[in-house]
Motif scaffolding. Structure first.
Motif, mmCIF file in Angstrom:
data_model
loop_
_atom_site.group_PDB
_atom_site.id
_atom_site.type_symbol
_atom_site.label_atom_id
_atom_site.label_comp_id
_atom_site.label_asym_id
_atom_site.label_seq_id
_atom_site.Cartn_x
_atom_site.Cartn_y
_atom_site.Cartn_z
ATOM 1 N N ALA A 1 0.321 -1.240 0.013
ATOM 2 C CA ALA A 1 0.390 0.125 -0.253
ATOM 3 C C ALA A 1 1.381 1.243 0.305
ATOM 4 N N LEU A 2 0.688 2.580 -0.618
ATOM 5 C CA LEU A 2 1.301 3.757 -1.049
ATOM 6 C C LEU A 2 0.387 4.164 0.437
ATOM 7 N N SER A 3 1.843 5.685 0.532
ATOM 8 C CA SER A 3 1.983 6.201 2.372
ATOM 9 C C SER A 3 0.598 6.999 2.474
ATOM 10 N N HIS A 4 0.440 7.759 3.189
ATOM 11 C CA HIS A 4 -0.824 8.088 3.477
ATOM 12 C C HIS A 4 -0.843 8.966 3.520
ATOM 13 N N HIS A 5 0.148 10.530 3.387
ATOM 14 C CA HIS A 5 0.327 11.254 3.580
ATOM 15 C C HIS A 5 0.743 11.596 2.134
ATOM 16 N N LYS A 6 0.908 13.117 1.928
ATOM 17 C CA LYS A 6 0.867 13.669 1.189
ATOM 18 C C LYS A 6 1.624 13.254 -0.309
ATOM 19 N N ILE A 7 0.987 12.718 -1.509
ATOM 20 C CA ILE A 7 1.689 12.706 -2.696
ATOM 21 C C ILE A 7 1.990 12.949 -3.372
#
Length: 511
Positions: free
Chosen positions: A59-65
């Motif tokens: 899964a990708l990070s939950h921060h701003k991408i």
């Protein structure tokens, strides 16, 4: 956190530009920003990539991408950037080796389950990656065979995002998935058409041989049933096999159009025969988003056959005038110009009038002279002036049928051998020039002091030019035909007979 960086390819026409994909993760509220002039399909990559990564177990990070596609001024189209975007984000998050993905060009669309879907245009994209100096390209398994047709570059096939992540050093457990494959193209059917099938029409067969030897365009005028379509269908069989560069170009065009490429490059010249209801975009190419090639581009290094030519809209036919001169199809849009190859042989066929019977020996025409002129007037004079060979085709008679078995007829194999010999002679003469066929040679070169023919040789076309029977462009095209006729006859220089026969091929339709 470091910035993840990898590469993909943006196609504009048949040319590809390397796009650098940069991903940054910042400690802000969760969001996914994609910048760099993406189109609608590419803008939707945010949702595809996030779902594919989640369902693949990485899964990708939950921060701003923030993902940037550079150069930012270059418009980017399609879903082939998905794989590169996902890997750049994972590299920025430290899940995979950032140095590893920076050395590889990634192509592929992600499904929501994480599997990689094949995309169109992989062949020209891999060619662009090799030209840019990259040694490795990663593609979906369904595109691996096609990508492998490009020599000098390593192709890595990945069935899913997880496979790609593990290949780049990600510490995840491998999960076998069934790759998404493209339908295997049927083996090309053997061409059972042969020039020996044509009965009568010896002048038309000779004209077809000249067209194949010199790469000349042809216009055939005759009543229905005279054999115009039959003759046109046999022209590709007279042409030599494609060389490596032409085969790669033809196969790249098929790839860009989503047509099956197969396990080998196309070696036979293509034949395209669009219906007369085709639009300019269908014939030349176009599109509001990604610019696609039309039938004329797909016929490059082969034959474009327009049956019932007067039934095509005049604006569609006139769109061919520029490619016939330059050999390049240029499609202009507000933010880009796409170029496709346009080095095709044009063959047009037409009835002499709306009822089709004018000039036929066994039928009576019901059209008025005005309607006949109006019918053929749909083909503009400037377009016809670019056609080297213009001839009439007559219906065969019962006498031709009776003599068919008694008269030896030229076969496709024998005709192709003669074409190869003539092209070899022309190739040796043009070895120090940028041209390889007589049809490509400009008139200025043929009329130069080195190549100029004597006044007794060109007397017939000199008179025709003075009387307005041919234009200066037509004069040069007769010279080209004369050189092709000389090559077929084994003559080192055209004589007055060759120029006279060339003028007849140019003016036979009006005689």
């Amino acid at each position: 956190m470091p910035i993840g960086r990898t590469h993909a390819v943006s196609l504009l026409g048949l040319r590809g530009a390397i796009v650098e994909i940069e991903a940054d993760i910042s400690a802000n509220l969760p969001s996914f920003v994609l910048i760099g002039l993406p189109d609608a399909a590419l803008g939707e990559a945010k949702d595809r990539v996030r779902a594919a990564a989640t369902n693949s177990g990485c899964a990708l990070s939950h921060h701003k991408i923030t993902v940037n596609l550079s150069p930012a001024a270059l418009p980017k189209h399609g879903s082939g950037f998905d794989l590169g975007i996902a890997l750049a984000i994972l590299a920025a998050d430290g899940a995979i080796d950032a140095a590893s993905i920076d050395r590889v060009v990634h192509l592929g669309e992600l499904g929501l389950d994480g599997r990689l879907r094949p995309i169109n245009g992989v062949l020209p994209a891999v060619v662009a990656a090799r030209a840019a100096g990259f040694g490795t390209v990663m593609v979906p398994t369904g595109n691996a065979q096609e990508a492998g047709l490009v020599p000098g570059i390593r192709v890595v096939a990945a069935a899913s995002l997880l496979d790609a992540v593990i290949w780049h050093g990600g510490e995840f457990d491998a999960v076998p998935v069934e790759p998404i494959l493209r339908a295997v193209p049927d083996a090309p059917a053997d061409d059972d058409t042969d020039l020996a099938d044509v009965i009568g029409n010896e002048d038309s067969i000779a004209a077809l041989l000249v067209a194949a030897a010199g790469g000349h365009h042809v216009f055939m005028l005759g009543p229905p049933g005279a054999g115009k379509t039959m003759l046109a269908a046999r022209l590709p069989g007279l042409l030599p096999d494609l060389d490596a560069a032409a085969a790669l170009e033809v196969s790249s065009l098929r790839s860009l159009c989503g047509l099956p490429v197969g396990s080998a490059l196309a070696r036979r010249p293509p034949l395209e025969s669009p219906h007369h209801t085709a639009t300019s975009a269908a014939l030349i190419g176009g599109g509001s988003g990604m610019i696609r090639p039309g039938a004329a581009a797909r016929a490059s290094h082969g034959v474009l056959f327009l049956d019932e030519a007067p039934e095509f809209p005049s604006s569609v036919l006139d769109a061919l005038r520029q490619p016939l001169e330059s050999g390049v199809i240029s499609i202009h849009r507000a933010n880009a110009v796409a170029h496709f190859p346009g080095s095709f042989q044009l063959v047009m066929a037409a009835n002499p009038c709306a009822c089709g019977q004018y000039g036929a020996r066994d039928s009576e025409c019901t059209c008025t002279p005005m309607s006949r002129r109006r019918y053929l007037g749909r083909i503009s004079g400037p377009l016809l002036d670019r056609i080297d060979i213009q001839l009439r085709v007559q219906r065969i008679t019962s006498a031709h049928v009776r003599l068919a078995d008694q008269t030896p007829r030229l076969s496709t194999a024998d005709a192709r051998a003669r074409v190869l010999e003539a092209r070899a002679v022309a190739g040796a003469r043009l070895a120090s020039t940028p041209w390889s066929l007589n049809s490509q040679v400009p008139g200025t070169w043929l009329r130069s002091a080195r190549m100029r023919l004597g006044p007794t040789t060109t007397a017939s076309i000199d008179r025709a030019l003075e009387r307005g029977g041919i234009t200066m462009r037509g004069y040069d095209r007769v010279l080209r035909l004369g050189w092709t006729l000389a090559d077929l006859d084994g003559s080192s220089v055209p004589g007055a007979d060759h120029i006279g026969r060339a003028l007849y091929l140019r003016k036979a339709m009006s005689s």
